[in-house]
Design an enzyme around this catalytic site. Structure first.
Site, short mmCIF file in Angstrom:
data_model
loop_
_atom_site.label_atom_id
_atom_site.label_comp_id
_atom_site.label_asym_id
_atom_site.label_seq_id
_atom_site.Cartn_x
_atom_site.Cartn_y
_atom_site.Cartn_z
CG ASN A 22 -4.12 -4.20 2.64
OD1 ASN A 22 -3.71 -4.11 1.49
ND2 ASN A 22 -3.32 -4.16 3.68
NE ARG A 26 -2.70 -1.08 3.23
CZ ARG A 26 -2.83 -0.41 4.37
NH1 ARG A 26 -3.55 0.68 4.43
NH2 ARG A 26 -2.27 -0.84 5.47
#
Length: 96
Positions: free
Chosen positions: A48, A30
């Site tokens: 996520n 990320r």
């Protein structure tokens, strides 16, 4: 501002949703996506979930973004698949 185009009227502007599956959680994926999008001047978000990582980006450099997801991903990540879907453009603020 005289002469500036509204965000949605910029040439080559696309909004793409990516579903990334594989070993992409807990490996810095990320933050990598955030930095990559920022560097390419894209807006959007990343999160996520139970299926991996979901990303939406908008801008004129989405092709470069897709290429870099494969070529520059964190060393500990293992991408099994990336699904790509073009979606409706949105007015967005100038940040990721």
């Amino acid at each position: 501002m005289t002469g500036s185009k509204p965000v949605l009227m910029q040439p080559n502007l696309k909004r793409i949703q990516y579903r990334v599956r594989g070993q992409v959680q807990g490996v810095g994926f990320r933050p990598f996506v955030y930095q990559l999008a920022w560097d390419l001047g894209l807006t959007g978000w990343v999160l996520n979930d139970q299926d991996g990582v979901l990303i939406e980006v908008q801008g004129s450099t989405t092709d470069a973004f897709y290429d870099a997801l494969h070529k520059e991903a964190p060393a500990l990540s293992r991408i099994q698949s990336i699904e790509e879907k073009q979606i409706e453009k949105k007015e967005t603020k100038p940040f990721f």
